[in-house]
Every structure is written in C-alpha cells, then in structure tokens.
Design an enzyme around this catalytic site. Structure first.
Site, mmCIF file in Angstrom:
data_model
loop_
_atom_site.group_PDB
_atom_site.id
_atom_site.type_symbol
_atom_site.label_atom_id
_atom_site.label_comp_id
_atom_site.label_asym_id
_atom_site.label_seq_id
_atom_site.Cartn_x
_atom_site.Cartn_y
_atom_site.Cartn_z
ATOM 1 C CG ASP A 188 6.757 -6.438 -2.586
ATOM 2 O OD1 ASP A 188 6.294 -5.350 -2.192
ATOM 3 O OD2 ASP A 188 6.300 -7.556 -2.226
ATOM 4 C CG ASN A 197 -4.761 4.940 12.886
ATOM 5 O OD1 ASN A 197 -4.062 5.256 13.853
ATOM 6 N ND2 ASN A 197 -5.492 3.849 12.877
ATOM 7 C CE1 TYR A 240 -2.930 3.177 0.796
ATOM 8 C CE2 TYR A 240 -2.747 2.674 3.138
ATOM 9 C CZ TYR A 240 -3.195 3.502 2.128
ATOM 10 O OH TYR A 240 -3.912 4.620 2.436
ATOM 11 C CB VAL A 241 2.750 3.073 2.619
ATOM 12 C CG1 VAL A 241 3.532 4.373 2.676
ATOM 13 C CG2 VAL A 241 1.552 3.147 3.569
ATOM 14 C CB SER A 268 4.237 1.312 13.352
ATOM 15 O OG SER A 268 2.979 1.233 13.960
ATOM 16 C CG PHE A 277 -13.496 -3.703 16.983
ATOM 17 C CD1 PHE A 277 -14.318 -4.815 17.123
ATOM 18 C CD2 PHE A 277 -12.741 -3.577 15.823
ATOM 19 C CE1 PHE A 277 -14.382 -5.779 16.120
ATOM 20 C CE2 PHE A 277 -12.801 -4.540 14.822
ATOM 21 C CZ PHE A 277 -13.632 -5.646 14.971
ATOM 22 C CG ASP A 300 13.099 -12.999 2.106
ATOM 23 O OD1 ASP A 300 12.004 -13.425 2.518
ATOM 24 O OD2 ASP A 300 14.020 -12.599 2.862
ATOM 25 C CE1 TYR A 304 3.962 -3.618 12.056
ATOM 26 C CE2 TYR A 304 2.513 -2.304 13.454
ATOM 27 C CZ TYR A 304 3.277 -2.437 12.311
ATOM 28 O OH TYR A 304 3.370 -1.391 11.428
ATOM 29 C CE LYS A 352 7.067 -1.989 10.693
ATOM 30 N NZ LYS A 352 7.753 -1.704 9.426
ATOM 31 C CG HIS A 372 -6.043 -0.952 8.466
ATOM 32 N ND1 HIS A 372 -5.233 -1.588 7.570
ATOM 33 C CD2 HIS A 372 -5.307 -0.806 9.589
ATOM 34 C CE1 HIS A 372 -4.051 -1.804 8.125
ATOM 35 N NE2 HIS A 372 -4.066 -1.343 9.355
ATOM 36 C CB SER A 393 4.623 -12.419 1.190
ATOM 37 O OG SER A 393 5.002 -11.203 1.796
HETATM 38 N N1 UFG Z 1 -11.994 -0.349 14.367
HETATM 39 C C1 UFG Z 1 -13.343 -0.638 14.447
HETATM 40 N N2 UFG Z 1 -13.888 -1.475 13.504
HETATM 41 C C2 UFG Z 1 -13.128 -2.026 12.508
HETATM 42 C C3 UFG Z 1 -11.748 -1.726 12.445
HETATM 43 C C4 UFG Z 1 -11.221 -0.884 13.396
HETATM 44 O O1 UFG Z 1 -14.039 -0.160 15.328
HETATM 45 O O2 UFG Z 1 -13.673 -2.783 11.681
HETATM 46 C C5 UFG Z 1 -11.436 0.592 15.345
HETATM 47 C C6 UFG Z 1 -10.249 0.032 16.099
HETATM 48 O O3 UFG Z 1 -10.651 -0.656 17.246
HETATM 49 C C7 UFG Z 1 -9.448 1.310 16.380
HETATM 50 C C8 UFG Z 1 -9.737 2.207 15.177
HETATM 51 O O4 UFG Z 1 -10.944 1.696 14.605
HETATM 52 O O5 UFG Z 1 -9.933 1.934 17.513
HETATM 53 C C9 UFG Z 1 -8.676 2.155 14.113
HETATM 54 O O6 UFG Z 1 -8.378 0.801 13.828
HETATM 55 P P1 UFG Z 1 -7.444 0.345 12.623
HETATM 56 O O7 UFG Z 1 -7.411 -1.150 12.649
HETATM 57 O O8 UFG Z 1 -7.860 1.010 11.374
HETATM 58 O O9 UFG Z 1 -6.019 0.931 13.015
HETATM 59 P P2 UFG Z 1 -5.186 0.738 14.369
HETATM 60 O O10 UFG Z 1 -5.289 2.035 15.105
HETATM 61 O O11 UFG Z 1 -5.527 -0.481 15.110
HETATM 62 O O12 UFG Z 1 -3.776 0.421 13.740
HETATM 63 C C10 UFG Z 1 -2.861 1.392 13.411
HETATM 64 C C11 UFG Z 1 -1.954 0.868 12.329
HETATM 65 C C12 UFG Z 1 -1.169 -0.307 12.829
HETATM 66 C C13 UFG Z 1 -0.487 0.061 14.108
HETATM 67 C C14 UFG Z 1 -1.449 0.607 15.117
HETATM 68 C C15 UFG Z 1 -0.742 1.099 16.350
HETATM 69 O O13 UFG Z 1 -2.725 0.486 11.212
HETATM 70 O O14 UFG Z 1 -0.226 -0.675 11.874
HETATM 71 O O15 UFG Z 1 -2.131 1.698 14.565
HETATM 72 O O16 UFG Z 1 -1.576 0.951 17.451
HETATM 73 F F1 UFG Z 1 0.095 -1.040 14.659
#
Ligand code: UFG
Length: 318
Positions: free
Chosen positions: A31, A167, A11-12, A113, A203, A51, A138, A142, A184, A34
């Site tokens: 790349d 994010n 992606y990025v 991250s 969530f 790899d 993870y 990092k 995400h 995978s």
């Molecule tokens: N969320 C939902 N429903 C979903 C998906 C996410 O409610 O279907 C909530 C999560 O609980 C969180 C927020 O939306 O509160 C954002 O969630 P994401 O999964 O989009 O992103 P994260 O904040 O969990 O993850 C990001 C980066 C990761 C990194 C992390 C650090 O994408 O790579 O921040 O905490 F590890």
C-alpha cells in the site's frame, strides 16, 4: 496460503485482510498509504509501503495469489484528474500483472465496480452479461483493468476473478470506512447523526423511483469480504470470470436515511438538493452468478450494515 494484498490499508482491503488472517492465511500488504492508513493494516500482516509500479520488488514465487484492492475510487475526482486514475488503476494494475507473470503468480482476485456498467438501459437488476459502458473515467479504468485481466488470462494462463462491487458499507472485525474525503451516503448520514455535520444532502428527488430518490444496492462489507474468500478458493489458472456483488435488492436514499434514524435513534436533518451529475436512478445487482458459482449468499440486512458502521464510527471517535 501465502498472499499479497494490494491496498490492504484501505477500507475493503483492511477488512478482507483481517478475515484472511483470521482464516489462517499469511498476508503481505502492499500500500502506498496515499489514501489508506497505516493503522488500518491488521496486526499480523506485513506492510510494505510501495506503489503498484514497484510490485515486482514485493512479489516472489512463494506468493500463491494476489488480492488487488489498490486503486483510486472517487468518481468526481476521476473526472477532474483522469491521469491519476489511468496511471493508478490501469498502469498500476498492468505493473502488478507483469510482476505476477515474472514471479509465476497464477491467481488474482480483483476489486472492480458497478461503475463499469455506466447508466443502465433499464431498471432491472444488472447482470454480468449486460453492456458495460462506463460514464466516467473511474468506471472506464475499472473496465480497462477487467479487460487487462482477461487478456492476461488468455495469453499467460492467469486465473482471475473480477468482483464488481455495488454499494459497500458497514464494518467488520474492527475495520471500517475512514475516507479523508467522504462522498458516500451511509458515512455522511452517520456524521450528521453523530453531530459532526449539521445536515446531509439528498442528491436528487425527481428520479423515476417510488419516492423520487435514487435506488442503490447496499452490501455489508462482511458479506463482501466473504465473497473474496470464496473467489480465492474458486479462481483457477487460465480462467477469467466476472461476478457482481450486491444483495440483489435496492433501497432509496430516503430509506437509508430512515434506517440511520432508526438504528442510531438520533435526528438526521436532510436538505433536498439537485441530482449529482452522472448518478443513475437505479443500480441493483443480479447476483445469481456469484450465488451459483461461488456458493455465496449475502445475509446481512441494511439495518445491520448501518448498525455496524455506526458502532465503528463511534469507536473511532473515542
Ligand atoms: N447520496 C446522497 N447524499 C450524499 C451521498 C450520496 O444523496 O451525501 C446519494 C447519491 O446521489 C446516490 C446514493 O446516495 O444516489 C449513493 O451514493 P454513494 O456516493 O454512497 O455511492 P454511489 O452509488 O455514487 O457509488 C458507488 C460506489 C462507487 C461506484 C458507483 C457506481 O461507491 O465506487 O457506485 O455508480 F463508482
């Protein structure tokens, strides 16, 4: 410049590669495909399917800098399969650094991250000087890679910039997010808007935040890509620097849902669900250092981010 981009089919990595090409740089992508996609490598870049542990075969002394995106990035997968994360994110990065040293490549920009910070002690925006105490493999891998870069910089004069993403969402130059396993928030909500899923899940509704849902700092991938070009200009042999990349402002899950409804004009049914284990209440970046030292300024709004992600998702469908 002549550049190596690891993870340029992801992606990025694909977005940054497209921008680098647009700016006239010469790019080779390494790349292993995978999780990346062959057709996500922008036209004009040379793709080597390999790899990270084979980086020595791909690098040569004419490469002026490496942008290192290749890595595993799913928190839950890292809890289930930590070996995969340590092997790819740490051992793979070590192999890349050894290859860089061997071929005299002295500049590297790394995709780190906010997960390196773990559960913040307060809800204040996170600074680079705040304690980094990851709460999952993870984030730990990092952070370990950050330490690797720092020691390489001190011992061998590598110039390295570690960019800690908050994010990231949105699309730019025709490239966007296409994860096989999508965890995400923004892409999951767009799938509901597109009618591909019945509902999205929220969530956690009992966080100590104004509306009870978790707050995150959503950054447009175009602003993120711009920071990489600035980091590339600023990276100096012998110096290691960490920069947070976020807008400096937070949005709750409910606010993002509203943005998706507003932008797409579609219904987005959601179901309130329990918290996802390990999710902090608030993660927002203090971005003063990147602004001051890189001259970086994120300019795109959440609605713009969602709109560009939506346009990309629609295009993928056709
Ligand atoms: N969320 C939902 N429903 C979903 C998906 C996410 O409610 O279907 C909530 C999560 O609980 C969180 C927020 O939306 O509160 C954002 O969630 P994401 O999964 O989009 O992103 P994260 O904040 O969990 O993850 C990001 C980066 C990761 C990194 C992390 C650090 O994408 O790579 O921040 O905490 F590890």
């Amino acid at each position: 410049m002549k550049l190596l981009v690891t993870g340029g089919a992801g992606y990025v990595g694909s977005v940054v590669t497209a921008l680098l090409l647009k700016e006239g740089h010469e790019v080779t992508v390494l790349d292993d495909l995978s999780t990346g996609h062959r057709d996500a490598v922008p036209d004009g870049a040379r793709l080597v399917v390999a790899d990270l542990h084979e980086a020595s075969d791909v690098l040569d002394p004419s490469v002026e800098a490496v942008l290192h995106f290749a890595g595993k990035s799913l928190v839950s997968e890292s809890v289930r399969s930590p070996g995969l994360y340590w092997r790819t994110n740490v051992s793979g990065t070590l192999a890349l650094l050894e290859a860089a040293l061997c071929h005299g490549v002295r500049r590297l920009v790394f995709s780190s991250s906010a997960a390196t910070y773990g559960e913040p002690a307060s809800r204040a925006p996170l600074r680079e000087t705040d304690p980094a105490v990851p709460t999952n493999p993870y984030g730990a891998t990092k952070l370990a890679a950050d330490h690797l870069l720092e020691s390489w910089s001190q011992a061998y004069g590598l110039g390295a910039v570690s960019l800690r993403y908050f994010n990231v969402a949105g699309a730019f130059l025709g490239f966007g997010e296409r994860h096989e396993t999508e965890t995400h928030l923004v892409p999951n909500l767009l799938k509901v808007a597109a009618g591909e899923s019945e509902h999205a899940r929220v969530f956690g509704t009992d966080y100590p935040t104004p509306d009870g849902t978790a707050v995150r700092d959503y950054l447009h991938v175009a602003d993120l890509a711009d920071a990489h070009l600035r980091a590339l200009e600023h990276v100096r042999p012998g110096a290691f620097r960490v920069h947070n990349l976020g807008t400096g402002g937070g949005h709750s899950v409910r606010e993002v849902i509203e943005a998706v409804r507003r932008v797409t004009g579609r219904p987005v049914p959601v179901v309130d669900s329990p918290r996802r284990p390990g999710d902090p209440a608030v993660l927002v970046a203090a971005n003063d250092r990147a602004r001051r030292e890189l001259g970086w300024e994120p300019v795109r709004t959440l609605d713009r981010t969602v709109a560009d992600a939506w346009e990309f998702a629609r295009r993928e469908e056709r």
